[in-house]
Each structure stands twice: as structure tokens, then as C-alpha cells.
Design a protein around this motif. Structure first.
Motif, PDB file in Angstrom:
ATOM      1  N   HIS A  32      43.247 -73.968  49.414  1.00  0.00           N
ATOM      2  CA  HIS A  32      42.344 -73.002  50.030  1.00  0.00           C
ATOM      3  C   HIS A  32      42.899 -71.589  49.870  1.00  0.00           C
ATOM      4  CE1 HIS A  32      39.402 -71.448  52.905  1.00  0.00           C
ATOM      5  NE2 HIS A  32      40.394 -70.820  53.509  1.00  0.00           N
ATOM      6  N   PHE A  33      44.219 -71.434  50.065  1.00  0.00           N
ATOM      7  CA  PHE A  33      44.809 -70.103  49.930  1.00  0.00           C
ATOM      8  C   PHE A  33      44.726 -69.589  48.498  1.00  0.00           C
ATOM      9  CE2 PHE A  33      48.493 -67.642  48.543  1.00  0.00           C
ATOM     10  CZ  PHE A  33      48.242 -66.466  49.237  1.00  0.00           C
TER      11      PHE A  33
ATOM     12  N   LEU B 129      31.262 -66.555  80.624  1.00  0.00           N
ATOM     13  CA  LEU B 129      32.402 -65.704  80.946  1.00  0.00           C
ATOM     14  C   LEU B 129      32.604 -64.714  79.804  1.00  0.00           C
ATOM     15  CD1 LEU B 129      35.020 -65.228  82.727  1.00  0.00           C
ATOM     16  CD2 LEU B 129      36.131 -66.873  81.217  1.00  0.00           C
ATOM     17  N   LEU B 130      32.883 -63.459  80.139  1.00  0.00           N
ATOM     18  CA  LEU B 130      33.139 -62.425  79.147  1.00  0.00           C
ATOM     19  C   LEU B 130      34.562 -61.903  79.324  1.00  0.00           C
ATOM     20  CD1 LEU B 130      29.844 -60.333  79.507  1.00  0.00           C
ATOM     21  CD2 LEU B 130      30.290 -62.209  77.904  1.00  0.00           C
ATOM     22  N   LEU B 131      35.224 -61.599  78.217  1.00  0.00           N
ATOM     23  CA  LEU B 131      36.536 -60.979  78.311  1.00  0.00           C
ATOM     24  C   LEU B 131      36.831 -60.223  77.032  1.00  0.00           C
ATOM     25  CD1 LEU B 131      39.452 -63.523  77.784  1.00  0.00           C
ATOM     26  CD2 LEU B 131      37.093 -64.085  77.272  1.00  0.00           C
ATOM     27  N   PRO B 132      37.558 -59.101  77.140  1.00  0.00           N
ATOM     28  CA  PRO B 132      37.982 -58.398  75.924  1.00  0.00           C
ATOM     29  C   PRO B 132      39.021 -59.243  75.201  1.00  0.00           C
ATOM     30  CG  PRO B 132      38.975 -57.392  77.863  1.00  0.00           C
ATOM     31  CD  PRO B 132      38.028 -58.436  78.356  1.00  0.00           C
ATOM     32  N   PHE B 133      38.896 -59.318  73.900  1.00  0.00           N
ATOM     33  CA  PHE B 133      39.784 -60.164  73.099  1.00  0.00           C
ATOM     34  C   PHE B 133      40.170 -59.391  71.846  1.00  0.00           C
ATOM     35  CE2 PHE B 133      41.070 -63.788  70.480  1.00  0.00           C
ATOM     36  CZ  PHE B 133      41.696 -64.599  71.417  1.00  0.00           C
ATOM     37  N   SER B 134      41.431 -59.490  71.455  1.00  0.00           N
ATOM     38  CA  SER B 134      41.943 -58.773  70.296  1.00  0.00           C
ATOM     39  C   SER B 134      42.636 -59.744  69.356  1.00  0.00           C
ATOM     40  CB  SER B 134      42.929 -57.687  70.738  1.00  0.00           C
ATOM     41  OG  SER B 134      43.666 -57.192  69.633  1.00  0.00           O
ATOM     42  N   VAL B 135      42.402 -59.568  68.088  1.00  0.00           N
ATOM     43  CA  VAL B 135      43.072 -60.345  67.052  1.00  0.00           C
ATOM     44  C   VAL B 135      43.685 -59.383  66.044  1.00  0.00           C
ATOM     45  CG1 VAL B 135      42.813 -62.045  65.207  1.00  0.00           C
ATOM     46  CG2 VAL B 135      41.437 -62.255  67.296  1.00  0.00           C
ATOM     47  N   GLN B 136      44.977 -59.492  65.837  1.00  0.00           N
ATOM     48  CA  GLN B 136      45.658 -58.754  64.777  1.00  0.00           C
ATOM     49  C   GLN B 136      46.308 -59.767  63.845  1.00  0.00           C
ATOM     50  OE1 GLN B 136      47.849 -55.036  65.626  1.00  0.00           O
ATOM     51  NE2 GLN B 136      49.642 -56.058  64.753  1.00  0.00           N
ATOM     52  N   ALA B 137      46.061 -59.629  62.558  1.00  0.00           N
ATOM     53  CA  ALA B 137      46.566 -60.605  61.593  1.00  0.00           C
ATOM     54  C   ALA B 137      46.713 -59.937  60.229  1.00  0.00           C
ATOM     55  CB  ALA B 137      45.615 -61.798  61.501  1.00  0.00           C
ATOM     56  N   HIS B 138      47.293 -60.662  59.307  1.00  0.00           N
ATOM     57  CA  HIS B 138      47.457 -60.185  57.926  1.00  0.00           C
ATOM     58  C   HIS B 138      46.104 -60.290  57.227  1.00  0.00           C
ATOM     59  CE1 HIS B 138      48.905 -59.678  53.872  1.00  0.00           C
ATOM     60  NE2 HIS B 138      50.175 -59.690  54.236  1.00  0.00           N
ATOM     61  N   HIS B 139      45.611 -59.147  56.736  1.00  0.00           N
ATOM     62  CA  HIS B 139      44.273 -59.132  56.119  1.00  0.00           C
ATOM     63  C   HIS B 139      44.254 -59.919  54.809  1.00  0.00           C
ATOM     64  CE1 HIS B 139      40.225 -58.068  55.759  1.00  0.00           C
ATOM     65  NE2 HIS B 139      40.273 -56.757  55.852  1.00  0.00           N
ATOM     66  N   GLY B 140      45.414 -60.187  54.234  1.00  0.00           N
ATOM     67  CA  GLY B 140      45.460 -61.044  53.060  1.00  0.00           C
ATOM     68  C   GLY B 140      45.099 -62.476  53.377  1.00  0.00           C
ATOM     69  N   PHE B 141      45.214 -62.850  54.660  1.00  0.00           N
ATOM     70  CA  PHE B 141      44.877 -64.197  55.105  1.00  0.00           C
ATOM     71  C   PHE B 141      43.562 -64.238  55.873  1.00  0.00           C
ATOM     72  CE2 PHE B 141      49.744 -64.579  55.613  1.00  0.00           C
ATOM     73  CZ  PHE B 141      49.914 -64.883  54.288  1.00  0.00           C
ATOM     74  N   VAL B 142      43.343 -63.237  56.696  1.00  0.00           N
ATOM     75  CA  VAL B 142      42.270 -63.283  57.696  1.00  0.00           C
ATOM     76  C   VAL B 142      41.292 -62.128  57.493  1.00  0.00           C
ATOM     77  CG1 VAL B 142      41.790 -63.051  60.163  1.00  0.00           C
ATOM     78  CG2 VAL B 142      43.724 -64.450  59.399  1.00  0.00           C
ATOM     79  N   ASP B 143      40.013 -62.460  57.429  1.00  0.00           N
ATOM     80  CA  ASP B 143      38.936 -61.479  57.392  1.00  0.00           C
ATOM     81  C   ASP B 143      38.191 -61.509  58.726  1.00  0.00           C
ATOM     82  OD1 ASP B 143      39.558 -61.091  54.657  1.00  0.00           O
ATOM     83  OD2 ASP B 143      38.186 -62.723  54.081  1.00  0.00           O
ATOM     84  N   GLY B 144      37.239 -60.603  58.874  1.00  0.00           N
ATOM     85  CA  GLY B 144      36.430 -60.584  60.081  1.00  0.00           C
ATOM     86  C   GLY B 144      35.708 -61.898  60.320  1.00  0.00           C
ATOM     87  N   PHE B 145      35.282 -62.557  59.246  1.00  0.00           N
ATOM     88  CA  PHE B 145      34.580 -63.832  59.394  1.00  0.00           C
ATOM     89  C   PHE B 145      35.475 -64.887  60.034  1.00  0.00           C
ATOM     90  CE2 PHE B 145      33.538 -68.067  57.674  1.00  0.00           C
ATOM     91  CZ  PHE B 145      32.299 -68.227  58.256  1.00  0.00           C
ATOM     92  N   HIS B 146      36.754 -64.900  59.674  1.00  0.00           N
ATOM     93  CA  HIS B 146      37.669 -65.891  60.248  1.00  0.00           C
ATOM     94  C   HIS B 146      37.936 -65.604  61.721  1.00  0.00           C
ATOM     95  CE1 HIS B 146      38.702 -65.633  55.853  1.00  0.00           C
ATOM     96  NE2 HIS B 146      38.225 -66.860  55.985  1.00  0.00           N
TER      97      HIS B 146
END
Length: 213
Positions: free
Chosen positions: A3-4, A178-195
Motif C-alpha cells: 500500500h505504501f 457529542l462534539l469536541l475539537p480534535f487535532s491530527v498532526q502527521a507526516h504528509h508523506g503518509f497521511v492526507d486529509g482523506f485519511h
């Protein structure tokens, strides 16, 4: 790793930048699992932590890391999260994984109590080998704030390969939501907005499955 390999060219693009991090903050919509937690006598934070980490393992792109210059895939996670101690200073809690929810929660609560009772910084994570350290996902909770953005520190600006996740204050949404603010920081080489979207959807599904069991 098949996959990678399909996105290795994307990895090479972003990995060559000064910072390869993608950081997205959004309002996450979840089934309101708090009444279920009260009935079961379980703390909501630790139940959500379990759902989040189970979801990370199910979204392939969040399992990639860089080790000794090569891309690897982790097969297990070391749960950890931030706490505050009696002086309101940050500390780190870390514990052994369990597939059983109640065991996972019990270990997490014990790790929280240990770390929050320490005045010095918990340096247990430094005992991990460089390879074992890649099994981490950095987790922080800011339950007092409905934040709109966050910037996580990274040990190496050009290699933010270990994802950093954060969430904030719970808020009531629509009935049963339930609503909550959520943050994701990751390597863009692995993770896109869709992921990141997939991760949010999977967390909601994990909570539904937990409540149904």
C-alpha cells in the motif's frame, strides 16, 4: 508495505521539505458515549483513548514510520498521554496495551495516577529502544478549551513521522451526539486529509462497537 509503495512518490515529495507535517483541526462528531461510561463506571477519557488508538491501527496510513532512513509499518502501539501533576505541570503517562477494554482502562488510570503524582518528568519513554519508540502515538487532551488550532512540537522538524493527536472540551451536539475539537498532526508523506477523515469515522465506529458489546 504494498500500500505504501503506491504513494512512495508522495512520500518523497513531502519528506524533502523543511517540514513534512500536515496539521488539521476540526470538530469531531461522535456518538455520546458518556451515559454509557457512567453506567459502566468507566472514565470517558480512557474509553475514548482506547477507541482512538484502535482506530489508528485500523487506518493503514497512520501506521507508517521512518526508522534508520527506511519506511516501516508498526504492528502494535504503546499507549501514552499527557497529564498534569499537583503543581499543574505536564507529565507523561505510559502503559502496556491490552485488547480488553476494561484492562486497557485500568492500566491507563494506574499510569495516570503514577504520572500525576510525580514532581519530576516521567522519563520512562527514554527506556524504549529507538525502534520501540516508533510504536508511539503522541496523545494530549485539553479538556478546558474548545480550541481551533494547535501546533505540536516535533523532535525533528523534517520527520514528524509519529502522529500527534489532541482533543479538547466535550460539547453536547444533536440528541445522542457529542462534539469536541480534535487535532491530527502527521507526516504528509503518509497521511492526507482523506485519511484524517477516515480516522474520525473509525473512532465513531469504535465507540459504537464498544457500547454494543
Amino acid at each position: 508495505m504494498e500500500h505504501f509503495e503506491r504513494r512512495r512518490d508522495r512520500f518523497q515529495l513531502f519528506d524533502g521539505m523543511d517540514s513534512a507535517a500536515v496539521n488539521l483541526c476540526f470538530t469531531m462528531e461522535l456518538p455520546d458515549f458518556r451515559p454509557w461510561c457512567r453506567e459502566q463506571g468507566l472514565p470517558p477519557f480512557h474509553v475514548l483513548l482506547c477507541a482512538v488508538l484502535r482506530s489508528v491501527l485500523k487506518i493503514e496510513n497512520f501506521r507508517y514510520r521512518v526508522f534508520e532512513g527506511e519506511v516501516i509499518r508498526v504492528d502494535a502501539l504503546v499507549p501514552s498521554f499527557t497529564v498534569i501533576n499537583q503543581h499543574n505541570d505536564l507529565n507523561f503517562a505510559m502503559f502496556d496495551w491490552s485488547d480488553d477494554l476494561r484492562t486497557f482502562v485500568a492500566r491507563g488510570v494506574a499510569a495516570r495516577e503514577q504520572a500525576s503524582g510525580m514532581t519530576e518528568l516521567n522519563s520512562f519513554y527514554r527506556t524504549l529502544s529507538p525502534r520501540a519508540a516508533k510504536n508511539q502515538v503522541f496523545i494530549t487532551c485539553i479538556p478546558w478549551l474548545n480550541f481551533h488550532s494547535i501546533q505540536h512540537p516535533v523532535a525533528a522538524l523534517d520527520c514528524p513521522d509519529i502522529p500527534s493527536l489532541a482533543w479538547g472540551k466535550f460539547r453536547d451536539g444533536a440528541p445522542g451526539e457529542l462534539l469536541l475539537p480534535f487535532s491530527v498532526q502527521a507526516h504528509h508523506g503518509f497521511v492526507d486529509g482523506f485519511h484524517i477523515h477516515q480516522l474520525a469515522q473509525q473512532i465513531a465506529e469504535e465507540l459504537r462497537q464498544i457500547m454494543a458489546d
